[in-house]
Design a protein around this motif. Structure first.
Motif, PDB file in Angstrom:
ATOM      1  N   ALA A  84      -4.993  52.778   9.466  1.00 20.74           N
ATOM      2  CA  ALA A  84      -6.320  52.833   8.837  1.00 20.74           C
ATOM      3  C   ALA A  84      -6.229  53.477   7.456  1.00 20.74           C
ATOM      4  O   ALA A  84      -6.848  53.006   6.496  1.00 20.74           O
ATOM      5  CB  ALA A  84      -7.299  53.598   9.725  1.00 20.74           C
ATOM      6  N   ALA A  85      -5.427  54.559   7.341  1.00 19.82           N
ATOM      7  CA  ALA A  85      -5.256  55.213   6.035  1.00 19.82           C
ATOM      8  C   ALA A  85      -4.558  54.280   5.057  1.00 19.82           C
ATOM      9  O   ALA A  85      -4.936  54.211   3.876  1.00 19.82           O
ATOM     10  CB  ALA A  85      -4.466  56.509   6.190  1.00 19.82           C
ATOM     11  N   LEU A  86      -3.577  53.533   5.527  1.00 15.55           N
ATOM     12  CA  LEU A  86      -2.873  52.577   4.674  1.00 15.55           C
ATOM     13  C   LEU A  86      -3.823  51.484   4.183  1.00 15.55           C
ATOM     14  O   LEU A  86      -3.838  51.153   2.994  1.00 15.55           O
ATOM     15  CB  LEU A  86      -1.689  51.969   5.438  1.00 15.55           C
ATOM     16  N   ALA A  87      -4.635  50.958   5.079  1.00 19.23           N
ATOM     17  CA  ALA A  87      -5.605  49.935   4.694  1.00 19.23           C
ATOM     18  C   ALA A  87      -6.644  50.519   3.728  1.00 19.23           C
ATOM     19  O   ALA A  87      -6.994  49.895   2.721  1.00 19.23           O
ATOM     20  CB  ALA A  87      -6.292  49.355   5.923  1.00 19.23           C
ATOM     21  N   GLY A  88      -7.110  51.730   4.024  1.00 19.52           N
ATOM     22  CA  GLY A  88      -8.079  52.382   3.141  1.00 19.52           C
ATOM     23  C   GLY A  88      -7.511  52.650   1.762  1.00 19.52           C
ATOM     24  O   GLY A  88      -8.194  52.472   0.746  1.00 19.52           O
ATOM     25  N   PHE A  89      -6.253  53.048   1.704  1.00 19.46           N
ATOM     26  CA  PHE A  89      -5.598  53.320   0.428  1.00 19.46           C
ATOM     27  C   PHE A  89      -5.490  52.038  -0.393  1.00 19.46           C
ATOM     28  O   PHE A  89      -5.789  52.033  -1.592  1.00 19.46           O
ATOM     29  CB  PHE A  89      -4.211  53.922   0.690  1.00 19.46           C
ATOM     30  N   GLY A  90      -5.098  50.949   0.250  1.00 20.46           N
ATOM     31  CA  GLY A  90      -5.033  49.665  -0.453  1.00 20.46           C
ATOM     32  C   GLY A  90      -6.394  49.230  -0.965  1.00 20.46           C
ATOM     33  O   GLY A  90      -6.534  48.771  -2.105  1.00 20.46           O
ATOM     34  N   MET A  91      -7.424  49.378  -0.117  1.00 19.11           N
ATOM     35  CA  MET A  91      -8.798  49.041  -0.545  1.00 19.11           C
ATOM     36  C   MET A  91      -9.215  49.914  -1.720  1.00 19.11           C
ATOM     37  O   MET A  91      -9.874  49.444  -2.642  1.00 19.11           O
ATOM     38  CB  MET A  91      -9.788  49.255   0.602  1.00 19.11           C
ATOM     39  N   HIS A  92      -8.831  51.171  -1.661  1.00 27.38           N
ATOM     40  CA  HIS A  92      -9.151  52.121  -2.727  1.00 27.38           C
ATOM     41  C   HIS A  92      -8.601  51.622  -4.067  1.00 27.38           C
ATOM     42  O   HIS A  92      -9.276  51.706  -5.090  1.00 27.38           O
ATOM     43  CB  HIS A  92      -8.552  53.487  -2.356  1.00 27.38           C
ATOM     44  N   GLY A  93      -7.384  51.087  -4.051  1.00 32.27           N
ATOM     45  CA  GLY A  93      -6.805  50.535  -5.272  1.00 32.27           C
ATOM     46  C   GLY A  93      -7.610  49.367  -5.807  1.00 32.27           C
ATOM     47  O   GLY A  93      -7.863  49.270  -7.017  1.00 32.27           O
ATOM     48  N   VAL A  94      -8.058  48.483  -4.933  1.00 34.77           N
ATOM     49  CA  VAL A  94      -8.869  47.335  -5.345  1.00 34.77           C
ATOM     50  C   VAL A  94     -10.213  47.814  -5.893  1.00 34.77           C
ATOM     51  O   VAL A  94     -10.709  47.293  -6.900  1.00 34.77           O
ATOM     52  CB  VAL A  94      -9.044  46.346  -4.168  1.00 34.77           C
ATOM     53  N   VAL A  95     -10.789  48.834  -5.257  1.00 32.23           N
ATOM     54  CA  VAL A  95     -12.062  49.394  -5.732  1.00 32.23           C
ATOM     55  C   VAL A  95     -11.901  49.939  -7.150  1.00 32.23           C
ATOM     56  O   VAL A  95     -12.778  49.755  -8.001  1.00 32.23           O
ATOM     57  CB  VAL A  95     -12.588  50.480  -4.765  1.00 32.23           C
ATOM     58  N   HIS A  96     -10.778  50.602  -7.428  1.00 31.97           N
ATOM     59  CA  HIS A  96     -10.538  51.111  -8.789  1.00 31.97           C
ATOM     60  C   HIS A  96     -10.540  49.980  -9.815  1.00 31.97           C
ATOM     61  O   HIS A  96     -11.109  50.117 -10.905  1.00 31.97           O
ATOM     62  CB  HIS A  96      -9.200  51.854  -8.873  1.00 31.97           C
TER      63      HIS A  96
END
Length: 173
Positions: A84-96
């Motif tokens: 979940a943290a890995l998926a959230g981190f990847g999403m975080h990059g896209v959000v940036h």
């Protein structure tokens, strides 16, 4: 079979440290400089954070990422929390990237998002897949990511007293 080396999981923490170093160095100053432009585009939204808030929020999130990385390392990448943290981190990059596109300029974290956050996330998911690690969908991360982020910022706000430079922020423009 069904496990990746611990370094894949600890890579999450390492990538996060590099990314959040950019945010640590730029977020407070950027919010001060971008405030009027943001308030013009988003009426009613007040965005300005102190360096103290940034420091505390990043420290708290570091604890979350360290725990998730440790669970990932211990379980060979099988931990639901790690995934979940890995998926959230990847999403975080896209959000940036989306934030910078909407803002039409630099936003904190946008430099390391495409060169650290997203590449690490894609690489780690590929390693998990190649190793035959059972993969959970991103559903938990989609729900958990904004909640964890909001919780971290709320706690940072409480711990720093919501103060900017030692004073309460002004309510008038």
């Amino acid at each position: 079979m069904g496990r990746v080396p611990a370094g894949v999981a600890w890579g999450l923490l390492a990538a996060w440290v590099v990314h959040d170093a950019e945010e640590l160095a730029t977020m407070a100053r950027w919010t001060q400089q971008a405030r009027s432009r943001l308030e013009e585009r988003l009426p009613g939204v007040r965005l300005e954070v102190s360096q103290a808030h940034v420091n505390v929020a990043i420290g708290l999130m570091g604890g979350v990422m360290a725990a998730a990385s440790a669970l990932g390392a211990r379980t060979g990448g099988r931990s639901a929390v790690f995934q979940a943290a890995l998926a959230g981190f990847g999403m975080h990059g896209v959000v940036h990237l989306a934030q910078a596109a909407v803002y039409r300029g630099y936003t904190p974290g946008v430099v390391t998002a495409p060169v650290v956050v997203i590449p690490y996330s894609v690489w780690a998911w590929r390693r998990l897949r190649r190793a035959g690690v059972p993969m959970r969908g991103p559903g938990a991360a989609v729900v958990a990511f904004p909640l964890v982020l909001a919780g971290v910022h709320a706690l940072a706000h409480a711990l720093t007293g919501g103060h900017r430079h030692g004073r309460r922020p002004s309510r008038h423009r």
